[in-house]
Motif scaffolding. Structure first.
Motif, PDB file in Angstrom:
ATOM      1  N   GLY A  87      -6.813   7.604   2.293  1.00  0.00           N
ATOM      2  CA  GLY A  87      -6.573   6.210   2.046  1.00  0.00           C
ATOM      3  C   GLY A  87      -4.992   5.792   1.510  1.00  0.00           C
ATOM      4  O   GLY A  87      -4.165   6.442   1.850  1.00  0.00           O
ATOM      5  N   LEU A 117      -7.890  11.708  -1.608  1.00  0.00           N
ATOM      6  CA  LEU A 117      -8.823  11.710  -2.717  1.00  0.00           C
ATOM      7  C   LEU A 117     -10.192  12.346  -2.222  1.00  0.00           C
ATOM      8  O   LEU A 117     -11.067  11.754  -1.438  1.00  0.00           O
ATOM      9  CB  LEU A 117      -9.182  10.269  -3.418  1.00  0.00           C
ATOM     10  CG  LEU A 117     -10.036  10.589  -4.733  1.00  0.00           C
ATOM     11  CD1 LEU A 117      -9.311  11.460  -5.751  1.00  0.00           C
ATOM     12  CD2 LEU A 117     -10.273   9.018  -5.239  1.00  0.00           C
ATOM     13  N   THR A 142     -10.546   2.981  -7.933  1.00  0.00           N
ATOM     14  CA  THR A 142     -10.638   4.458  -8.102  1.00  0.00           C
ATOM     15  C   THR A 142      -9.473   5.307  -8.429  1.00  0.00           C
ATOM     16  O   THR A 142      -8.397   5.374  -7.964  1.00  0.00           O
ATOM     17  CB  THR A 142     -11.524   5.210  -7.181  1.00  0.00           C
ATOM     18  OG1 THR A 142     -12.588   4.528  -6.692  1.00  0.00           O
ATOM     19  CG2 THR A 142     -11.630   6.525  -7.309  1.00  0.00           C
ATOM     20  N   SER A 143      -9.317   6.043  -9.589  1.00  0.00           N
ATOM     21  CA  SER A 143      -8.210   6.697 -10.183  1.00  0.00           C
ATOM     22  C   SER A 143      -7.897   7.947  -9.344  1.00  0.00           C
ATOM     23  O   SER A 143      -8.954   8.475  -8.912  1.00  0.00           O
ATOM     24  CB  SER A 143      -8.475   7.150 -11.740  1.00  0.00           C
ATOM     25  OG  SER A 143      -8.494   5.882 -12.497  1.00  0.00           O
ATOM     26  N   TRP A 144      -6.838   8.206  -8.965  1.00  0.00           N
ATOM     27  CA  TRP A 144      -6.258   9.510  -8.364  1.00  0.00           C
ATOM     28  C   TRP A 144      -5.204  10.087  -8.700  1.00  0.00           C
ATOM     29  O   TRP A 144      -5.013  11.220  -8.554  1.00  0.00           O
ATOM     30  CB  TRP A 144      -6.147   9.102  -6.844  1.00  0.00           C
ATOM     31  CG  TRP A 144      -4.952   8.131  -6.571  1.00  0.00           C
ATOM     32  CD1 TRP A 144      -4.885   6.909  -6.657  1.00  0.00           C
ATOM     33  CD2 TRP A 144      -3.605   8.756  -6.437  1.00  0.00           C
ATOM     34  NE1 TRP A 144      -3.564   6.250  -6.539  1.00  0.00           N
ATOM     35  CE2 TRP A 144      -2.809   7.432  -6.336  1.00  0.00           C
ATOM     36  CE3 TRP A 144      -2.931  10.152  -6.164  1.00  0.00           C
ATOM     37  CZ2 TRP A 144      -1.244   7.576  -6.089  1.00  0.00           C
ATOM     38  CZ3 TRP A 144      -1.593   9.890  -6.093  1.00  0.00           C
ATOM     39  CH2 TRP A 144      -0.788   8.560  -5.856  1.00  0.00           C
ATOM     40  N   TRP A 145      -4.408   9.236  -9.530  1.00  0.00           N
ATOM     41  CA  TRP A 145      -2.946   9.747 -10.102  1.00  0.00           C
ATOM     42  C   TRP A 145      -3.093  10.693 -11.224  1.00  0.00           C
ATOM     43  O   TRP A 145      -4.072  10.300 -12.168  1.00  0.00           O
ATOM     44  CB  TRP A 145      -1.845   8.737 -10.172  1.00  0.00           C
ATOM     45  CG  TRP A 145      -0.564   9.031 -10.701  1.00  0.00           C
ATOM     46  CD1 TRP A 145       0.272   9.659  -9.934  1.00  0.00           C
ATOM     47  CD2 TRP A 145      -0.380   9.371 -12.041  1.00  0.00           C
ATOM     48  NE1 TRP A 145       1.468   9.877 -10.819  1.00  0.00           N
ATOM     49  CE2 TRP A 145       1.066   9.770 -12.188  1.00  0.00           C
ATOM     50  CE3 TRP A 145      -1.058   9.012 -13.381  1.00  0.00           C
ATOM     51  CZ2 TRP A 145       1.717   9.957 -13.322  1.00  0.00           C
ATOM     52  CZ3 TRP A 145      -0.162   9.197 -14.431  1.00  0.00           C
ATOM     53  CH2 TRP A 145       1.305   9.840 -14.520  1.00  0.00           C
ATOM     54  N   GLN A 178       0.259   0.516 -10.175  1.00  0.00           N
ATOM     55  CA  GLN A 178      -0.380   1.059  -9.118  1.00  0.00           C
ATOM     56  C   GLN A 178      -1.915   1.246  -9.710  1.00  0.00           C
ATOM     57  O   GLN A 178      -2.486   1.855 -10.559  1.00  0.00           O
ATOM     58  CB  GLN A 178      -0.037   2.609  -9.332  1.00  0.00           C
ATOM     59  CG  GLN A 178      -0.672   3.450  -8.053  1.00  0.00           C
ATOM     60  CD  GLN A 178      -1.959   4.116  -8.487  1.00  0.00           C
ATOM     61  OE1 GLN A 178      -3.018   3.838  -7.879  1.00  0.00           O
ATOM     62  NE2 GLN A 178      -1.832   4.855  -9.497  1.00  0.00           N
ATOM     63  N   TRP A 210       0.887  -1.206   0.109  1.00  0.00           N
ATOM     64  CA  TRP A 210       0.125   0.114  -0.070  1.00  0.00           C
ATOM     65  C   TRP A 210       0.928   1.222  -0.179  1.00  0.00           C
ATOM     66  O   TRP A 210       1.876   1.374   0.836  1.00  0.00           O
ATOM     67  CB  TRP A 210      -1.021   0.088   1.212  1.00  0.00           C
ATOM     68  CG  TRP A 210      -1.482  -1.244   1.667  1.00  0.00           C
ATOM     69  CD1 TRP A 210      -0.942  -2.190   2.700  1.00  0.00           C
ATOM     70  CD2 TRP A 210      -2.515  -1.882   1.030  1.00  0.00           C
ATOM     71  NE1 TRP A 210      -1.795  -3.358   2.713  1.00  0.00           N
ATOM     72  CE2 TRP A 210      -2.578  -3.256   1.734  1.00  0.00           C
ATOM     73  CE3 TRP A 210      -3.208  -1.837  -0.176  1.00  0.00           C
ATOM     74  CZ2 TRP A 210      -3.501  -4.464   1.444  1.00  0.00           C
ATOM     75  CZ3 TRP A 210      -4.106  -2.963  -0.573  1.00  0.00           C
ATOM     76  CH2 TRP A 210      -4.181  -3.994   0.165  1.00  0.00           C
ATOM     77  N   ARG A 267      -2.283   8.500   0.956  1.00  0.00           N
ATOM     78  CA  ARG A 267      -3.013   9.309  -0.058  1.00  0.00           C
ATOM     79  C   ARG A 267      -4.494   9.753   0.214  1.00  0.00           C
ATOM     80  O   ARG A 267      -4.942   9.628   1.114  1.00  0.00           O
ATOM     81  CB  ARG A 267      -3.209   8.262  -1.271  1.00  0.00           C
ATOM     82  CG  ARG A 267      -2.159   7.631  -1.783  1.00  0.00           C
ATOM     83  CD  ARG A 267      -0.937   8.263  -2.327  1.00  0.00           C
ATOM     84  NE  ARG A 267      -0.006   8.459  -1.325  1.00  0.00           N
ATOM     85  CZ  ARG A 267       0.912   9.342  -1.546  1.00  0.00           C
ATOM     86  NH1 ARG A 267       1.197   9.909  -2.603  1.00  0.00           N
ATOM     87  NH2 ARG A 267       1.944   9.367  -0.769  1.00  0.00           N
ATOM     88  N   ALA A 308      -3.057   4.016  -1.928  1.00  0.00           N
ATOM     89  CA  ALA A 308      -2.888   3.330  -3.265  1.00  0.00           C
ATOM     90  C   ALA A 308      -2.641   2.089  -3.353  1.00  0.00           C
ATOM     91  O   ALA A 308      -1.451   1.785  -2.592  1.00  0.00           O
ATOM     92  CB  ALA A 308      -2.029   4.354  -3.970  1.00  0.00           C
ATOM     93  N   PHE A 327      -7.068   4.022  -5.910  1.00  0.00           N
ATOM     94  CA  PHE A 327      -7.107   4.498  -4.617  1.00  0.00           C
ATOM     95  C   PHE A 327      -8.033   3.686  -3.692  1.00  0.00           C
ATOM     96  O   PHE A 327      -8.972   3.272  -4.413  1.00  0.00           O
ATOM     97  CB  PHE A 327      -7.675   6.126  -4.248  1.00  0.00           C
ATOM     98  CG  PHE A 327      -8.035   6.532  -3.215  1.00  0.00           C
ATOM     99  CD1 PHE A 327      -6.962   7.107  -2.610  1.00  0.00           C
ATOM    100  CD2 PHE A 327      -9.363   6.581  -2.922  1.00  0.00           C
ATOM    101  CE1 PHE A 327      -7.393   7.373  -1.081  1.00  0.00           C
ATOM    102  CE2 PHE A 327      -9.579   7.219  -1.405  1.00  0.00           C
ATOM    103  CZ  PHE A 327      -8.517   7.425  -0.540  1.00  0.00           C
ATOM    104  N   HIS A 381       0.596   3.236 -14.060  1.00  0.00           N
ATOM    105  CA  HIS A 381      -0.891   3.577 -13.286  1.00  0.00           C
ATOM    106  C   HIS A 381      -1.932   3.209 -14.234  1.00  0.00           C
ATOM    107  O   HIS A 381      -2.326   3.474 -15.138  1.00  0.00           O
ATOM    108  CB  HIS A 381      -0.946   5.128 -13.372  1.00  0.00           C
ATOM    109  CG  HIS A 381       0.177   5.700 -12.347  1.00  0.00           C
ATOM    110  ND1 HIS A 381       0.098   5.726 -11.239  1.00  0.00           N
ATOM    111  CD2 HIS A 381       1.513   6.232 -12.782  1.00  0.00           C
ATOM    112  CE1 HIS A 381       1.342   6.314 -10.730  1.00  0.00           C
ATOM    113  NE2 HIS A 381       2.312   6.671 -11.667  1.00  0.00           N
TER     114      HIS A 381
END
Length: 255
Positions: free
Chosen positions: A108, A103, A204-207, A126, A97, A101, A110, A129, A195
């Motif tokens: 949380g 979001l 869930t995408s965060w980057w 990766q 992990w 992170r 990643a 999230f 990613h």
């Protein structure tokens, strides 16, 4: 006899040594004044030009990325931010992990899971999230798809020597992305992380790429141009004040 402040005759005009010294001081003052503001103006112009060039480079890079074909199980390290598709399988038991992170206000982690491609390379993926609870002793849980998979994502090259306070790894949590925890994998690999943005196992995408968009470079260029203009205006205004003061003093001395 004349003392050091006595007048001397030169070409029919009268001069005094203190007067000459004042003129030299004013000349030096004006010279230093213009050196300062001209230097600031040139610096502003150079920085503005640099930002314009950076904006052009970013625009070209974005255009190239938009037209670049997606790489499928590449045998060589992809370029930074290249689009990559992999076919192979996840190593779910080696998931770690990426800690701390955030979001949309939710704290949380990643999810980092190695992926062995059919090409024989392993890739760090990766996956996205996942929110966590406040109690850090509670280990996050995530399901990992089994069997052959096809995933896609954006490749990010990793730089070595990132500054980390303390140990990078605490249990199964990492402060920053590094490939060190997976050194036991025998397959060849590349220095980077994929990613994931498509395929099974995606969360869930965060980057987002950290590179500055062209519009921001253009904004900085305009700011530097305005600062260069301001420096030039300050130089002219200051010169007028100093020059008028000089002429005023000259008239006062000749009275």
């Amino acid at each position: 006899m004349f003392n050091s402040t006595a007048l001397k005759r030169r070409g029919g005009k009268a001069f005094s040594r203190p007067n000459n010294r004042r003129q030299v001081k004013r000349l030096v003052s004006l010279t230093c004044w213009w050196m300062l503001w001209v230097s600031l103006t040139l610096a502003g112009l150079l920085l503005a030009n640099w930002q314009w060039q950076r904006a052009a480079e970013k625009t070209q890079l974005i255009a190239q990325q938009a037209t670049t074909d997606r790489l499928h199980n590449p045998q060589e390290a992809p370029a930074n931010l290249a689009k990559v598709t992999l076919s192979g399988r996840f190593l779910g038991e080696q998931t770690l992990w990426l800690d701390n992170r955030v979001l949309e206000g939710q704290v949380g982690v990643a999810v980092l899971t190695p992926f062995v491609a059919d090409s024989g390379h392993w890739w760090l993926v990766q996956r996205g999230f996942m929110p966590t609870v406040v109690d850090r002793s509670v280990e996050p849980e995530v399901s990992t798809p089994q069997g052959p998979q096809e995933i896609s994502g954006v490749w990010q090259q990793l730089q070595t020597g990132n500054l980390v306070l303390g140990d990078n790894r605490e249990g199964n949590r990492l402060q920053s992305i590094t490939l060190d925890p997976w050194q036991t994998l025998t397959q060849p690999h590349f220095q980077g992380v994929l990613h994931q943005n498509a395929g099974e196992g995606k969360l869930t995408s965060w980057w987002k790429p950290s590179q500055m968009p062209p519009e921001r470079h253009i904004g900085y260029a305009v700011q530097w141009l305005l600062l260069a203009l301001l420096a030039l205006v300050m130089g002219v205004a200051g010169h007028r004040v100093l020059y008028q003061d000089k002429r005023h003093n000259r008239r006062g001395e000749t009275v």
